[in-house]
Scaffold this active site. Structure first.
Site, mmCIF file in Angstrom:
data_model
loop_
_atom_site.group_PDB
_atom_site.id
_atom_site.type_symbol
_atom_site.label_atom_id
_atom_site.label_comp_id
_atom_site.label_asym_id
_atom_site.label_seq_id
_atom_site.Cartn_x
_atom_site.Cartn_y
_atom_site.Cartn_z
ATOM 1 N N TYR A 227 -32.474 23.503 -42.256
ATOM 2 C CA TYR A 227 -31.220 23.852 -41.577
ATOM 3 C C TYR A 227 -31.057 25.375 -41.399
ATOM 4 O O TYR A 227 -31.056 25.876 -40.272
ATOM 5 C CB TYR A 227 -30.063 23.244 -42.382
ATOM 6 N N ILE A 228 -30.952 26.107 -42.486
ATOM 7 C CA ILE A 228 -30.706 27.551 -42.342
ATOM 8 C C ILE A 228 -31.983 28.248 -41.867
ATOM 9 O O ILE A 228 -31.946 29.177 -41.055
ATOM 10 C CB ILE A 228 -30.166 28.145 -43.666
ATOM 11 N N PHE B 79 -36.927 29.912 -47.692
ATOM 12 C CA PHE B 79 -35.875 28.885 -47.744
ATOM 13 C C PHE B 79 -36.381 27.592 -48.383
ATOM 14 O O PHE B 79 -35.620 26.631 -48.473
ATOM 15 C CB PHE B 79 -35.435 28.494 -46.326
ATOM 16 N N SER C 5 -32.081 21.416 -52.382
ATOM 17 C CA SER C 5 -30.790 22.112 -52.351
ATOM 18 C C SER C 5 -29.561 21.234 -52.499
ATOM 19 O O SER C 5 -28.487 21.604 -52.035
ATOM 20 C CB SER C 5 -30.688 22.896 -51.041
ATOM 21 N N TYR D 112 -29.319 22.756 -59.744
ATOM 22 C CA TYR D 112 -29.699 23.470 -58.519
ATOM 23 C C TYR D 112 -29.449 24.970 -58.691
ATOM 24 O O TYR D 112 -30.344 25.801 -58.480
ATOM 25 C CB TYR D 112 -28.895 22.887 -57.345
ATOM 26 N N LYS E 94 -32.074 28.312 -58.919
ATOM 27 C CA LYS E 94 -31.974 29.460 -58.001
ATOM 28 C C LYS E 94 -31.803 30.765 -58.786
ATOM 29 O O LYS E 94 -32.365 31.801 -58.422
ATOM 30 C CB LYS E 94 -30.807 29.261 -57.027
ATOM 31 N N ALA F 43 -20.348 15.237 -60.261
ATOM 32 C CA ALA F 43 -20.860 16.043 -61.379
ATOM 33 C C ALA F 43 -21.325 17.406 -60.899
ATOM 34 O O ALA F 43 -21.952 17.532 -59.842
ATOM 35 C CB ALA F 43 -22.028 15.309 -62.035
#
Ligand code: UDP
Length: 329
Positions: free
Chosen positions: A11-12, A73, A77, A141, A145, A283
């Site tokens: 996407y990005i 990227f 995610s 996640y 990162k 959560a």
């Protein structure tokens, strides 16, 4: 020299490739196409179907192409998934980045811009969030990162790599051309899931939690247009090319909207009643995440163009209405 975009079919990533090509840059895309789409890759980019964990294939790519800098990227995610399958996140996000950095160091490629996230902060101590605020992720996640950011920092000390970590808040919207937009399978992000209702693909939207300490009890997020995020990557890369030091930037609009407010905007944009149902909390979700992006504006000269939620949701709606099955129909 070319810019290598890892995850450039996502996407990005795909939106950043479009902006790079529009700016006249030579672009190479690598993507394993597990969550990305071949059709999302700009026709002028050279495409490699490669997994960044495949070091041999990455080495071959760095040997063949003359890479000036990397925009990274390629990662898993989804917050919810990371809570039920954390090791997938360690494997793809951390192992993938180890392998990538080894290959970059070996091939003398020393500049990397990479997607980090607001999830690195966890439950913030104050609002809006500044880059030097405490980082204490509440989901796996965000944890991976943050670990990627630290991996870059130590690799920088040892091998002279320079990096910019861009901590995005909530990416949304679609490219003005109508050629690319958001498409995840399964879709979990709020705006595309809401838009599945007026598109006839779901009956109602589930609101995850109404008992948060916010103005209407639902979570507050900072929604930022994907084209604005894409522009920030180009500015960050140019900053590194000009000799800029390692840095971390928040990227958001600085304005928070509750889940209920986003649903209301979508009702207005689509003219559909969009029924909503209150469900238990998901959560790992912090109550509020709103960015201060002053640093990106001052240091990188970033100027987000889409600062109004209605415009952002309209651009997403234009894409989803025309492409109800994303890139597959
Ligand atoms: N959300 C929701 N229903 C959905 C999807 C998301 O209520 O079907 C909420 C979610 O709990 C969060 C916000 O919308 O508070 C944004 O979630 P999203 O997954 O889009 O992005 P995140 O903030 O997790 O990066």
């Amino acid at each position: 020299m070319a810019i290598l975009v890892l995850g450039g079919a996502g996407y990005i990533g795909s939106h950043t490739v479009y902006e790079l090509i529009d700016a006249g840059r030579d672009v190479v895309v690598a993507d394993n196409l597990i969550t990305g789409f071949r059709k999302a890759v700009h026709p002028k980019a050279r495409f490699y179907e490669v997994d960044i964990r495949d070091k041999k294939a990455m080495d071959a790519l760095f040997e063949k192409e003359h890479i000036e800098g990397v925009i990274h990227f390629a990662a898993s995610s989804q917050v919810g998934e990371s809570m039920v399958d954390p090791l997938k996140y360690y494997d793809n996000n951390l192992w993938g980045t180890i392998s990538l950095l080894e290959s970059m160091v070996e091939h003398g490629v020393d500049k990397i811009v990479f997607s980090s996230t607001a999830a690195t902060y966890g439950e913030p101590e104050r609002m809006p969030i500044l880059e030097y605020d405490r980082t204490q992720p509440t989901n796996c996640y965000g944890e991976t990162k943050l670990a990627m950011e630290k991996m870059m920092s130590w690799t920088s000390r040892a091998h002279g790599l320079r990096y910019v970590a861009l901590r995005y808040f909530n990416a949304c919207g679609a490219h003005a051309s109508g050629e690319i937009g958001e498409a995840h399978d399964p879709e979990t992000h709020l705006i595309p899931v809401i838009l599945q209702v007026p598109n006839g693909q779901r009956e109602k939207i589930s609101v995850f939690g109404e008992d948060y300490p916010t103005k209407d009890g639902t979570c507050v997020r900072d929604y930022i247009h994907v084209t604005d995020l894409a522009q920030a990557h180009i500015l960050a890369l140019d900053y590194l090319i000009k000799g800029g030091e390692n840095n971390v930037f928040n990227l958001g609009n600085g304005v928070g909207f509750t889940v209920k407010e986003v649903i209301d905007v979508a009702r207005k944009v689509t003219g559909h009643a969009i029924p909503a149902e209150i469900c238990p909390r998901r959560a790992g979700d912090p109550a509020q995440l709103v960015a201060s992006s002053d640093k990106a504006k001052t240091v990188l000269g970033w100027k987000p163009q889409f600062n109004d939620l209605e415009t952002i949701v309209s651009s997403a709606w234009a894409w989803h209405k025309a492409h109800p099955h994303g890139f597959e129909g």
